[in-house]
Design a protein around this motif. Sequence first.
Motif, short mmCIF file in Angstrom:
data_model
loop_
_atom_site.label_atom_id
_atom_site.label_comp_id
_atom_site.label_asym_id
_atom_site.label_seq_id
_atom_site.Cartn_x
_atom_site.Cartn_y
_atom_site.Cartn_z
N ALA A 195 13.75 -39.20 -14.72
CA ALA A 195 15.01 -38.82 -15.37
C ALA A 195 15.22 -39.59 -16.67
CB ALA A 195 16.18 -39.07 -14.42
N HIS A 196 14.51 -40.72 -16.83
CA HIS A 196 14.64 -41.52 -18.04
C HIS A 196 13.37 -41.47 -18.90
CE1 HIS A 196 17.94 -43.12 -15.59
NE2 HIS A 196 18.51 -43.39 -16.75
N GLY A 197 12.55 -40.46 -18.67
CA GLY A 197 11.40 -40.22 -19.54
C GLY A 197 10.20 -41.09 -19.30
N LEU A 198 10.16 -41.85 -18.23
CA LEU A 198 9.04 -42.76 -17.98
C LEU A 198 7.97 -42.04 -17.16
CD1 LEU A 198 11.04 -45.99 -17.08
CD2 LEU A 198 9.93 -45.44 -19.26
N PRO A 199 6.72 -42.02 -17.63
CA PRO A 199 5.65 -41.35 -16.90
C PRO A 199 5.21 -42.15 -15.67
CG PRO A 199 4.76 -42.42 -18.85
CD PRO A 199 6.25 -42.58 -18.92
N LEU A 200 4.56 -41.46 -14.74
CA LEU A 200 4.09 -42.08 -13.51
C LEU A 200 2.57 -42.17 -13.53
CD1 LEU A 200 6.37 -40.24 -10.93
CD2 LEU A 200 6.73 -42.50 -11.96
N ASP A 201 2.06 -43.19 -12.89
CA ASP A 201 0.63 -43.34 -12.67
C ASP A 201 0.38 -43.15 -11.18
OD1 ASP A 201 -2.03 -43.98 -12.62
OD2 ASP A 201 -1.76 -46.13 -13.03
N GLY A 202 0.06 -41.92 -10.79
CA GLY A 202 -0.07 -41.62 -9.37
C GLY A 202 1.30 -41.51 -8.72
N GLU A 203 1.35 -41.85 -7.43
CA GLU A 203 2.59 -41.71 -6.66
C GLU A 203 3.35 -43.02 -6.49
OE1 GLU A 203 3.94 -38.81 -5.08
OE2 GLU A 203 2.59 -37.93 -6.56
N GLU A 204 2.74 -44.13 -6.90
CA GLU A 204 3.37 -45.41 -6.56
C GLU A 204 3.51 -46.37 -7.73
OE1 GLU A 204 1.44 -47.16 -3.23
OE2 GLU A 204 1.95 -45.53 -1.86
N ARG A 205 3.28 -45.91 -8.96
CA ARG A 205 3.42 -46.81 -10.11
C ARG A 205 4.09 -46.06 -11.26
NH1 ARG A 205 0.41 -51.35 -9.10
NH2 ARG A 205 0.65 -52.10 -11.24
N VAL A 206 4.89 -46.79 -12.01
CA VAL A 206 5.52 -46.25 -13.21
C VAL A 206 4.87 -46.89 -14.42
CG1 VAL A 206 7.36 -48.00 -13.15
CG2 VAL A 206 7.71 -45.88 -14.43
N VAL A 207 4.78 -46.14 -15.52
CA VAL A 207 4.16 -46.65 -16.75
C VAL A 207 5.26 -46.83 -17.80
CG1 VAL A 207 2.43 -46.25 -18.53
CG2 VAL A 207 2.07 -45.36 -16.21
N PHE A 208 5.35 -48.06 -18.30
CA PHE A 208 6.31 -48.35 -19.36
C PHE A 208 5.60 -48.24 -20.70
CE2 PHE A 208 8.38 -50.41 -15.76
CZ PHE A 208 9.69 -49.99 -15.93
N LEU A 209 5.81 -47.09 -21.36
CA LEU A 209 5.24 -46.84 -22.68
C LEU A 209 6.33 -47.02 -23.73
CD1 LEU A 209 3.00 -43.68 -22.20
CD2 LEU A 209 2.25 -45.87 -23.15
N ARG A 210 6.01 -47.71 -24.80
CA ARG A 210 7.00 -47.96 -25.84
C ARG A 210 7.50 -46.63 -26.42
NH1 ARG A 210 5.23 -52.44 -29.89
NH2 ARG A 210 5.49 -53.60 -27.93
N GLY A 211 8.80 -46.51 -26.53
CA GLY A 211 9.41 -45.32 -27.12
C GLY A 211 9.64 -44.18 -26.15
N ARG A 212 9.25 -44.35 -24.89
CA ARG A 212 9.39 -43.24 -23.94
C ARG A 212 10.72 -43.28 -23.17
NH1 ARG A 212 4.76 -40.45 -22.46
NH2 ARG A 212 6.24 -39.16 -21.29
N LYS B 286 0.26 -49.25 -25.36
CA LYS B 286 -0.72 -48.65 -24.46
C LYS B 286 -0.15 -48.39 -23.06
CE LYS B 286 -4.81 -50.56 -26.74
NZ LYS B 286 -6.06 -51.36 -26.55
N GLY B 287 0.99 -48.96 -22.77
CA GLY B 287 1.61 -48.74 -21.48
C GLY B 287 1.29 -49.84 -20.49
N GLN B 288 2.29 -50.27 -19.77
CA GLN B 288 2.13 -51.28 -18.73
C GLN B 288 2.73 -50.74 -17.44
OE1 GLN B 288 2.91 -56.09 -18.15
NE2 GLN B 288 3.73 -55.02 -19.92
N THR B 289 1.99 -50.88 -16.34
CA THR B 289 2.45 -50.29 -15.09
C THR B 289 3.19 -51.30 -14.23
OG1 THR B 289 0.37 -50.80 -13.95
CG2 THR B 289 0.51 -48.66 -15.08
N LEU B 290 4.03 -50.75 -13.37
CA LEU B 290 4.80 -51.56 -12.43
C LEU B 290 4.89 -50.79 -11.12
CD1 LEU B 290 6.42 -54.30 -12.64
CD2 LEU B 290 8.47 -52.89 -12.87
N PRO B 291 4.69 -51.45 -9.98
CA PRO B 291 4.78 -50.73 -8.70
C PRO B 291 6.19 -50.19 -8.46
CG PRO B 291 3.70 -52.87 -8.43
CD PRO B 291 4.29 -52.86 -9.81
#
Length: 392
Positions: free
Chosen positions: A330-347, A303-308
């Motif tokens: 550059a490594h395929g990780l989506p962003l949640d807004g401007e200040e968080r990255v989302v770690f989705l399995r397989g991305r 489901k994705g886990q975010t990190l600042p």
Amino acid sequence: MGAVSRPRARGAAEALLDYNAVHLGRPTPQDPPLMLGCELPMGTCPDMCPAAERAQRERERRLHRLEVVPGCRQDPPRADPQRAVKEYSRPAAGKPRPPPSQLRPPSVLLATVRYLAGEVAESADAARAEVASFVADRLRAVRLDLALQGAGDAEAAVVLEAALATLLAVVARLGPDAARGPADPVLLQAQVQEGFGSLRRCYARGAGPHPRQPAFQGLFLLYNLGSVEALREVLQLPAALRTCPPLRKALAVDAAFREGNAARLFRLLQTLPYLASCAVQCHVGHARREALARLARAFSTPKGQTLPLGFMVNLLALDGLREARDLCQAHGLPLDGEERVVFLRGRYVEEGLPPAGTCKVLVESKLRGRTLEEVVMAEEEDEGADRPGSPA
């Protein structure tokens, strides 16, 4: 140049080792017996570029634009004796060695390196890739002139140290767009390794003192971070040398890099002085990629886990949120807004070389108002502590 030992004449066979190492990256398997016992001359050329070479390159239109008289509209352009620098020329087989009048003595070689660091490297009207290509070629000629004459090891080391420091700095300044310029990254890397080889052979001959040896042996390890051979060579140095602060810190950086300990690695990288930061810069992108891959393995969920992103900026010594966003995307990780990255399995993906980054925090900020010439010609701020008396 300060106080240096009186030049001692080295055997021509010993210089031939240096000569072949400059050209081929390795010593000759056997020295010609007829050359043993011969003495090399000392250079007498007073200029950065011999007058005969200046005239010949002027006639053949082979002057670099950084060497011509400013504002000159003549055809062909005139060489400026204050700006022209001897270019590297590999002698043809069987061609006699250049006479002393074509070789620059150590004092002129050091002045040449000072000019390249203080004037050419800081040039505002030339691209950094053009500067790096020009400086690397002229420094190669400096090393060759030094190898073909009987300079003492102490004064030779001073020239080689300044030349290597200049080369490390101009290569580090290239940035991510260097591939589109005239500088060849592979050739520049080879030139840096040649510089380390010439300097470390000079140290190995045993004549000294070499006050900056701990720092430059540390630079060698940092430039070759992760190399088993480089680590082995450093660990074979005398204990008194290995315990000096610059080498201790380089060994700590190498250990953190090998262990994949990103937190410790980037904390250490932020404490390095400028030249050490230039030496290690080529490994920063790979270290950040490896750290990001570890984070992805640890945090990714279906489901994705975010990190600042601010956490990543601090962990990886990035130059701000924008660089953190670019690294994640550059490594395929989506962003949640401007200040968080989302770690989705397989991305998470790795394609091509890792982003080079700007390295303002890790490199450029370390100058602290000093010029490159000051860094090259003087010792780094923290090089002077706990030096060995006379490493054997």
